[in-house]
Design a protein around this motif. Sequence first.
Motif, short mmCIF file in Angstrom:
data_model
loop_
_atom_site.label_atom_id
_atom_site.label_comp_id
_atom_site.label_asym_id
_atom_site.label_seq_id
_atom_site.Cartn_x
_atom_site.Cartn_y
_atom_site.Cartn_z
N UNK A 76 -5.60 -23.59 -12.35
CA UNK A 76 -5.49 -22.71 -13.51
C UNK A 76 -6.43 -23.13 -14.61
N UNK A 77 -6.63 -24.44 -14.78
CA UNK A 77 -7.58 -24.93 -15.79
C UNK A 77 -9.00 -24.51 -15.43
N UNK A 78 -9.33 -24.53 -14.15
CA UNK A 78 -10.65 -24.10 -13.71
C UNK A 78 -10.85 -22.61 -14.01
N UNK A 79 -9.79 -21.82 -13.73
CA UNK A 79 -9.88 -20.39 -14.03
C UNK A 79 -10.10 -20.16 -15.53
N UNK A 80 -9.37 -20.90 -16.34
CA UNK A 80 -9.52 -20.73 -17.79
C UNK A 80 -10.92 -21.14 -18.24
#
Length: 466
Positions: A438-442
Motif C-alpha cells: 500500500x505504501x508503494x501504491x501511495x
Amino acid sequence: MSAERLARALPGSTLVTDADVLAGLGHDEAEWAPAGVPAAALRAASAGEVSRAVAACAELGIPVVPRGAGTGLSGGANAVDGCLVLDLSRMNAIVDVDGENMVAVVQPGVVNDELKAAVAAEGLWYPPDPASSPWSTIGGNVATNAGGLCCLKYGVTRDYVLGMEAVVGGPGGAYGTRLRFGRRTTKGVAGYDLTGLFVGSEGTLGVVTEVTLRLRPARRDAPRTVVGAFGDLVSAGRAVAEVTARGLVPAALELLDRFCLEAVEKWKHLGIEPSAEAMLLASVDAPGASGDEEAAAVAAAFRDGGAVWAEQSTDPVEAEALFQARKLAYPALERLGPLLTEDVCVPRSRVPEMLERTEEIGRRHGVRIATIAHAGDGNLHPLLITPPGDDAAREAAQDAFEELLTAALDLGGTVTGEHGVGLLKRRGMQRELPVGVRAMQKAVKDALDPLGLFNPGKVIGDDPDL
C-alpha cells in the motif's frame, strides 16, 4: 465560489451548475457509497478541453473527478465536496478501426456495445463484455479493468488495452499535459508499462482521453449453450470446481440463483420459469465437432457435480433469454430495494466454500443475499437486498458485506475482481494488501499526482497505516 472561479478560468467551456443535474452527475450506481457536492460539472467535448480544465483546476486547487456513464458499483466516480465532475460521455468517437492490424482507437465515452457493433461490421470482435455493456463506456471499463462474461476464456480489459492518451500532472509535465504511452504493435517492452498502470487506476492518476485496443477475429460459429439446474447453490459451486478440475475452459460459465431469475422474469417477462434453486450457464464456442465434444463434456461435469439435470440447449431463443437474464439480474434486483453489491473473487476450486459461507453469513445477519457470478473464474457477486427505510437492516447488510470480504480473503481470494476499490472496498483492500504494498501504491499516486487532484479519496483513501 469555486464554480465562478472555474467559469472565469474556462471562458470557452459551459459549466453545469444546476443542483439537480449535479446531484445526478455526482455519483455512480453504488447507492451505499457516500458522495459529496460538486462545485460544477463539465461535459467535455475534446481532449483539449479536458487538458484546459485540469490545468485550471490545478491552478485553483479544485479536485477533478472523472466519470463516464456512471454505471460503476463501488463509488469510484462519486464526487467530493467542491470538485469539478469531468463528464467524458460526449467524447464518444470511434477514431479508427484498423482491420489489417486488428486495432481500434476510441475516445473514452464510446459505449462498449457500440464498439462491438462497429468492429463486428469489419469482421472483428472486442471480447470484454461486462453486464453493463449496453450502457458502460470504454473509459469506465478501463478505469476499473472491467471483465464480464467472456473473461474466463478471453481475458479482461487490461488484456486488450495497447496504449492510451491521458491528461496528467506531476513528472510527466505540468497539470493539463497530454501524454501518449503504450503502442499499436502486438509486442513492446520499451520502459515501464504505464498503460497497464493506468488500467484499473480508477481515475486517480490522470484522465484518459483516448484508448488503443486490441481486437480479435469475429467468431464464426454460433456458441453452444449448456444449461445445468441444481437443487442448491453449493452444488452449483461444486459443478464449477468440477469443470475446472477437468481442464474445460468454456467461453463463459455463469451462475444465477432462483431469486435472481424470478426477479428478472417478473420485470422483463422473458418466458423463463425457474425450476431449480440455482442454474449454471456455459457458452462453448470451439468450432465444429470439437465444440460439440466440449459442450457434452461440460454437461457431464455439471451432472457429476450434482446437477438435477444438464443439457445443451437446442433452442437459440431460449439460450439468448437465459444469458440476457444474467445481464439483467442486477437492475432487476435493484428495483426491489437498496442493493449492496459484492464482487469478491476466489480460486475456482474454492467457489463451493465461498457460496456456502455466503449463505451462512446471510442467515446469521438476517440479510437476503441473491447470488450471480462469473463462476468459471471464481468472481462472485452476492447482492445484499434490504427493505427501503430499514436502518437496522441496512446496518446488518453492511456488517455482512465486510464479512463477505473477509471470507474471500480467508479462501485465498481478493475483495474486488472487476468493480474496483472505489470507496466501498477501501477497508477490504487494506486488509488484503500488506502495508508495504500500500505504501508503494501511495508513492506512485504521490509521484504522478503530487497535488492529490485526481479523484481524491478513492482506492487508497485515508489509510491509517500510511
